[in-house]
Every structure is written in structure tokens, then in C-alpha cells.
Design an enzyme around this catalytic site. Structure first.
Site: not given
Length: 689
Positions: A566, A579
């Protein structure tokens, strides 16, 4: 026993002409004990009008490279009989001249090249002709006393033609043999097959089936009086034990047979296969030669028989025997090529197409799953032929030199040129976790579009099955399979890789993509939320990568892993500490594996996307609301917000990420490992430094 399945009502509804031939051909091809995959041919003679409006006699014959079971009207070629029939007066006609001549006889240049055996059909005076390769008939034709057996079954109703390679000479021999026997109802071609005929499509079909049934009855009576294949040497292992062994040994086999080019594997443990591989005669009988010339291109002249004792030897011994066996087979095949080659011949892959393992069954190799299954299907026909022939007498095959010249025969190889060219991911297997989601499904489709075999792994098995089904519908049966996988469960992950090994022999590409996302201010992040992110995105990526690493090492042919990280892997996202932290973990884990995998040819790289909303289960969850709240905007404004913050002012779609994944997995990146690519439209805060 072959069955008569002609449907008179359906046949009566067909348009007169080629559709009658299509129907008969499909019926014949639907039973592989009657006709091999891609083999055999059918014809019918009609009256048509040429481009001048004149009536001419036309023969419709199967086009080269098509399969009787599935062919349609456009797969047949129409030829002017008046131009062909005079050829029978010739004494000889080389293959190249025959092919060129027939090209001038076609009523339409857009029709496919007519079958190698076109003259066989043209020289016979009957309206409908079938040439097939039935197991029972070839059992007779490959028995050392075949002609005598034929006399016992058919009396004076048959014509026996000694083995000659298909072409002008064989066609003329058949025509003359039939003309000289007023009682002839069939032709038996030594070591080859059957020719039958009729004045209607139905009577031709009936004759084909009835002739085969007579042979089957005779052979079955003899089989019941004999100990098949000399009796049992070993008992087959229990099914669960066979699969357990295969799951571990298939990657070893795949690595061994992929020295020159990667191969896709399949396995077969049908009762007839187990009966043969566990028999007393299998080691010697399997090495005599091919049961039919049509088999050679797909099975090679002989299989590799692994002389392993399933009752006293372990799996480690089996692995050693496979490696040494493939090495010996390869060197012997290269010597076979050298002994027989002619100018211009180019050697095929030297590895075996058929591997017989006592106790376990048969493993087949090919450039694709479909072609490995063809090799297996053809060898099952060979087993049936050997079973019949040894009940009648001794099984005999073509001499080595003739086997070679059929295997490398330009007219036979032409069929192979009709297949689509290989693409970037042909001969490769890719496993994608989170394969039912937006990025995952785009990656699955991307690999499949360039020839790859795809394993769609997802907790959402219905979604995975949907994606796999779409790929199989688009590219052919067996190109994709779905597996249910919870990446946090070690047994799920291991089971998925075992299924990959059983289905295709192993894997070449693994995309670590399964995911979720949560958003909370750091001081409100619960241990449950932290562990959820760590379990799925940390432990999950670890477990998948570890099993992939093991299987790639067993194959010893390298491999590629792509981690889908990501933007947050390198950028500290607000209200996303759990996250973002685990996404950073993923990319560093990828680098660590890359450092260890280099010596084994295993590459590991990462793709860092941002804000891929389309088709995403993550962005369809509370994550959208949470991220919108973090930016102080409405959820429906999020996509535009993300677009405006990119340097390129673009939105990012699943296909964009799939393109980067495909790049890392491809030969274009074969010298790249431990690398990251951002696909985010240019988020300055995430520029790698």
C-alpha cells in the site's frame, strides 16, 4: 462396449448437406474409445454449384487440426472431386506435391487445409466415409496375429492393408483393396485404424459402430480367459495415500521435466491406469512403442516408467527415481532424435509426456493443462489397445525410425501450428490470494489473458468460483480453479498449495493480495483491531509466502512472488496505525525473502497501490466512511479527493495494479528482486526515497 446413439428425429431436422456430416462426426468423436482427440476423419460427397452456377461433385472432408467431437461446418473443407479422382492413375505422389495439389482443388480458399487422408476418402466410391481409431480395432491391428484375428471376426468382409504412412500410397492401396473385394465392408489398416462407409450418413455411422462392436465382443471374450497384463505386481495405494504422495512429488516431477521449457502437469488414477501401472508386464510392455501413429506427437514413442516399489520404498526414494529417470529419458530421447533426424528437424522438449508410477497412477506433461490431459487421454487409449492386443497375441508397434518420422512428419506438425502462439505467462501457474476482490480478480484475468493458469484463492469461495468460471469460459477448461483460503489458518494455506500441486504440478507466481483495512485514532486502536490487521496482513502474507517458497524450492525452477502492499507501506497514514504498520511489515518481509530467495531464482517484489476503490471489498466496508471522516469529507467525495491529491490527477483502478503485478511476475523483470513500485498517481508523501 460402444453404443449406437444416432437420434433419427434430430438427424431428420438437420439441413441436408454438411450439417449431416457434422452431426455424424460429433457422435463419433464423442466416444474416445472410437476416435482419438484430434484424430480420425470423416467425409461426404455432394453436388454443389460452383461460382459459375454449374453443378459439380464436391467432397466435404475434415479439415486438418480439428477434433471430430467439437467441429462445426466451418471446420470442413470442400474439394472438387473431378480434379482429385484422376490422381489414382498415378504411381506415386510425394506429400508436398499432394498438399499443394489439393489446395488447388478447394472450392473456397478460406476453407481449412484438408485432412492428410483426403485421398483415402476421395478414392473410395461411397458417398459417406469414416476413418476412426477404435481401441478394439487397433488392438487387432497392433497384434502380431492381427490379420488372422480379423479373419476369425469378419470372414471375407474386410480388407487388410499393411502399415504405410498416410498419404497417396496408402489411399491407393485402400481403394484397390476395396475394389478387388466385392464383399468388403471395412478396411483394417495395420498399426493404424479402421475405414468404413455407407450411402447415407446414418448407415455409415451404423456400420462404424457395428464393426467396432463385433471386435469388442471378440476381444472381451479373450480378455476374460486371460490374466490381464500378466497379473498384479503391486496393489494400488489407497486414494488418500496416493493424493498425499502426489501433492509432495508433483512439484519434484514438474521441476525435473521443466529443464528445457516449463510444463504443466496433470495426473490420472482411473482404474484402467492403476491396473496397468501395477501389473507384471507394464515395465516391458510400456516400452514397446506407441499404440497408434496419431499418439506420437502428444505421448512420444514411449513413456517413462518409474520402477518404484510402493510396498517397500519411501517417497524420498521415489523422488530420486523420478529425477534420475527423467534425466535418463531426456538423454535417450536426444539420442533417438540424433539417430533419426533429417535436415531441418528441430527437436521437441526432451522430457517425457507420460510418467507411469506403480501404486499411484500416471502423470502427464504438456505446455498447458489441456495438452497434458490430451497426453493422458491418448495414453489411456494405448493402455486399452495393449490390453486387447495382449489378449489376442503379442502387442507390436512401429519401428523406431518410422515412429520418429511420424512424430516429426511435417504434415502432422502442421496441426500444431494452428494453435495460438504462446504468451508471456504460458506454461506458468499463478496463485492469487484475495482473488475474488477488485485487485485480485483483475490480476487473475491479466495472467489468464496472457496464457497463465490461475488459482483463485479467497475466503469468499463463491466469488472465487465465479472468477475461475469466467476464465475457464473464456480460455478453456482447466485454465483456472478456485480454492477457499483463510490466510490466517496454516492448514488452509497448506491445503491450497497441495491442491495447486495436484492440479498443475506446482506454482510459478504467487500474488500475496488478501487484505482488509481498519481506521482508528492511535489511542483508540484496540488490541483486537491490532491483532486483526497483524493476523491477516502480517501472518497471512507470511504463511502464503512460506508455502510458496517451499514449493518453488522443490520445483527448483525459480519463481516470482508479488506482495500487494500500500501507499501506507511507506507513508504514515493518519488514523491507520495498525494498517500502516503491518503494510510496512509486508514490504520488509518481501525484501527479507528476496534476500534468501535469490540463490534459488525466487524473486520477491512489492506493488504499492493507493485508493483503488473500484470492485474493492475493503472500500465497500466501513473503511470508506472512516477514511472520509479522517479527511473531513463525505464518503461520496472520497474518490475525487484521492484523484486531486495525485500529481497526475488520475484515479487508480484494479487493472492498473494488475499491470504492475504482471510486470514483476514477467520476464521483463527477471533481473529485479526486492523492489517496490508505487501505483498511486503520484502521491508526493509516498515517493520512495
Amino acid at each position: 462396449m460402444v453404443k449406437h446413439i444416432w437420434d433419427s428425429e434430430r438427424a431428420a431436422q438437420l439441413p441436408k448437406g454438411v450439417e449431416e456430416l457434422v452431426y455424424r462426426s460429433n457422435l463419433i468423436g464423442s466416444d474416445r474409445t472410437v476416435c482419438n482427440w484430434g484424430g480420425g476423419n470423416t467425409s461426404m460427397k455432394t453436388t454443389e454449384k460452383d461460382f459459375r452456377g454449374r453443378e459439380i461433385e464436391v467432397m466435404w472432408v475434415k479439415g486438418s487440426g480439428s477434433d471430430l467431437a467439437t467441429m462445426k461446418a466451418h471446420n470442413f473443407s470442400g474439394l472438387k472431386l473431378d480434379d482429385i479422382r484422376p490422381l489414382i492413375k498415378r504411381d506415386q505422389m510425394p506429400d508436398e506435391e499432394m498438399v499443394d495439389y489439393l489446395s488447388h482443388c478447394m472450392i473456397d480458399s478460406k476453407h481449412p487445409r484438408p485432412s492428410i487422408e483426403t485421398l483415402l476418402h476421395a478414392f473410395l466410391p461411397y458417398k459417406h466415409v469414416d476413418h476412426t481409431h477404435p481401441d478394439a480395432i487397433i488392438s487387432i491391428c497392433c497384434a502380431d496375429n492381427g490379420k488372422q484375428i480379423a479373419e476369425d471376426i469378419y470372414g471375407n468382409r474386410f480388407v487388410w492393408v499393411p502399415y504405410v504412412r498416410p498419404g497417396f500410397t496408402l489411399s491407393k492401396m485402400i481403394a484397390e483393396g476395396v475394389a478387388n473385394n466385392p464383399h468388403a465392408e471395412l478396411v483394417l489398416m495395420e498399426k493404424h485404424g479402421l475405414v468404413t462407409w455407407g450411402e447415407t450418413s446414418e448407415t455409415c455411422y451404423q456400420k462404424t459402430i457395428s464393426i467396432i462392436q463385433e471386435a469388442e465382443q471378440y476381444i472381451n471374450d479373450r480378455i476374460n480367459q486371460h490374466e490381464v497384463f500378466g497379473g498384479k505386481r503391486y496393489q494400488p495405494l489407497p486414494e488418500d495415500k496416493r493424493k498425499q504422495i502426489l501433492a509432495g512429488i508433483m512439484p519434484v516431477i514438474r521441476g525435473a521435466v521443466s529443464e528445457e521449457k516449463k510444463m504443466i502437469l496433470s495426473y490420472d488414477d482411473h482404474d484402467d491406469v492403476l491396473e496397468f501401472v501395477n501389473s507384471v508386464q507394464a515395465p516391458a510392455l510400456s516400452q514397446i512403442g506407441a499404440a497408434c501413429p496419431d499418439h506420437l506427437v502428444h505421448t512420444k514413442r514411449v513413456p517413462l516408467y518409474i520402477d518404484w516399489n510402493p510396498e517397500t520404498q519411501d517417497v524420498h526414494k521415489l523422488a530420486d527415481l523420478i529425477k534420475s529417470g527423467v534425466e535418463t529419458f531426456t538423454s535417450e530421447y536426444q539420442a533417438y532424435f540424433t539417430r533419426n533426424q533429417q535436415d531441418g528437424d528441430q527437436i521437441f522438449e526432451s522430457a517425457p509426456r507420460v510418467i507411469l508410477i506403480p501404486g499411484i497412477g500416471m502423470v502427464n506433461t504438456g505446455k498447458s493443462y489441456a495438452m497434458s490431459k490430451v497426453s493422458g487421454a491418448l495414453y489411456r487409449r494405448a493402455i486399452a489397445v495393449m490390453k486387447g492386443a495382449t489378449a489376442l497375441g503379442q502387442f507390436v508397434s512401429l519401428h523406431e525410425n518410422e515412429s520418429y518420422h511420424v512424430e516429426y512428419w511435417p504434415l502432422e506438425l502442421y496441426k500444431l501450428t494452428l494453435a495460438p502462439p504462446e504468451a508471456e505467462f504460458s506454461r506458468k501457474v499463478a496463485l492469487i490470494t484475495g482473488g475474488a476482490g477488485g485487485i485480485g480478480s483483475a490480476a487473475c484475468r491479466r495472467f489468464a489473458a496472457e496464457g497463465g493458469h490461475v488459482i483463485v484463492a479467497d475466503l469468499n469461495i463463491e466469488g472465487a468460483q465465479k472468477i475461475a468460471g469466467e476464465i475457464n469460459d473464456a480460455y478453456g477448461k482447466g485454465r483456472a480453479m478456485a480454492v477457499k483460503m483463510d490466510v490466517t489458518k496454516e492448514e488452509d494455506v497448506q491445503s491450497a498449495f497441495e491442491r495447486a500441486a495436484l492440479a498443475y504440478g506446482g506454482i510459478d507466481i504467487v500474488v500475496n493480495n488478501a487484505g482488509l483495512a481498519t481506521s482508528s485514532p492511535f489511542d483508540e486502536t484496540s488490541l483486537k483491531e491490532w491483532n486483526l490487521n497483524m493476523n491477516v496482513l502480517g501472518t497471512g502474507y507470511f504463511l502464503v509466502a512460506r508455502e510458496a517458497f517451499k514449493q518453488m524450492k522443490h520445483q527448483n525452477r525459480g519463481g516470482s512472488m508479488v506482495f500487494v502492499g500500500s501507499k501506507n507501506s511507506v507513508y504514515a497514514g493518519k488514523n491507520a496505525s495498525a494498517y500502516s504498520s503491518v503494510k510496512a511489515l509486508e514490504t520488509h518481509l518481501a525484501r527479507c525473502i528476496a534476500a534468501e530467495g535469490g540463490e534459488f531464482g525466487i524473486r520477491v517484489n512489492s506493488v504499492l497501490p493507493d485508493a483503488v476503490l473500484q470492485g474493492s471489498a475493503i472500500w465497500g466496508s466501513s473503511w470508506r466512511e472512516e477514511r472520509a471522516a479522517a479527511y473531513g469529507i463525505e464518503p461520496d467525495q472520497l474518490e475525487e479527493h484521492y484523484r486531486k491529491r495525485t500529481a497526475l490527477l488520475v484515479n487508480i483502478y484494479p487493472e492498473d495494479i494488475a499491470e504492475a503485478i504482471a510486470f514483476f511476475a514477467s520476464s521483463k523483470a527477471e533481473k529485479t528482486t526486492g523492489c517496490m513500485i508505487t501505483v498511486d498517481g503520484g502521491v508526493p508523501a509516498a515517493f520512495t526515497r
